[in-house]
Design a protein around this motif. Structure first.
Motif, short mmCIF file in Angstrom:
data_model
loop_
_atom_site.label_atom_id
_atom_site.label_comp_id
_atom_site.label_asym_id
_atom_site.label_seq_id
_atom_site.Cartn_x
_atom_site.Cartn_y
_atom_site.Cartn_z
N GLU A 10 0.09 4.12 1.09
CA GLU A 10 -0.18 4.95 2.26
C GLU A 10 0.44 4.34 3.52
O GLU A 10 1.17 5.00 4.23
CB GLU A 10 -1.69 5.12 2.47
N CYS A 11 0.13 3.07 3.80
CA CYS A 11 0.56 2.47 5.07
C CYS A 11 1.62 1.36 4.89
O CYS A 11 2.19 0.91 5.87
CB CYS A 11 -0.65 1.91 5.82
N CYS A 18 -7.13 1.84 3.63
CA CYS A 18 -6.70 3.17 3.17
C CYS A 18 -7.58 3.66 2.03
O CYS A 18 -7.85 4.86 1.92
CB CYS A 18 -5.23 3.14 2.74
N CYS A 48 0.84 -1.20 0.00
CA CYS A 48 0.00 0.00 0.00
C CYS A 48 0.88 1.25 0.00
O CYS A 48 1.85 1.33 0.75
CB CYS A 48 -0.92 -0.01 1.22
N ARG A 68 -10.64 5.10 3.54
CA ARG A 68 -10.31 6.40 4.15
C ARG A 68 -10.22 7.50 3.10
O ARG A 68 -10.66 8.63 3.33
CB ARG A 68 -8.99 6.31 4.91
N LEU A 127 -3.72 1.15 -3.06
CA LEU A 127 -4.04 1.23 -1.65
C LEU A 127 -4.65 -0.07 -1.13
O LEU A 127 -5.34 -0.77 -1.87
CB LEU A 127 -5.06 2.36 -1.41
#
Length: 97
Positions: free
Chosen positions: A59-60, A87, A57, A90, A83
């Motif tokens: 993002e994370c 995420c 991902c 979100r 993602l």
């Protein structure tokens, strides 16, 4: 009726369409545009122009879940982020607040 207005044309929204936050006309037009962009993006992925990052991902960094494609803009099918499901949810919650 509820004081909510379409996010595109600012018409009043019927209570059945509160969740989509847009009127019927705009919803149908927007859905067609999204389907066209998804189709083009799938072709770009299948032909190898866009590839899934090995890092997980964006993002994370989650590498356990299957990654989703998130379009940054519907005008450019090649502008995407990979993602995880959490995420991705979100990102959409941020867009429609």
């Amino acid at each position: 009726m509820y004081g909510l207005r379409c996010r595109y044309c600012k018409k009043s929204i019927d209570y059945k369409y509160i969740r989509s936050k847009c009127c019927v006309d705009c919803r149908d037009h927007h859905r067609d545009k999204i389907q066209r962009v998804r189709y083009i993006t799938n072709i770009l992925i299948r032909e190898g122009y866009l590839s899934n990052p090995d890092i997980g991902c964006q993002e994370c960094g989650n590498t356990q879940d299957r990654l989703h494609v998130h379009h940054l803009t519907y005008q450019r099918p090649d502008k995407i982020k990979w993602l995880c499901p959490v995420c991705h949810t979100r990102e959409h919650e941020k867009l429609y607040v």
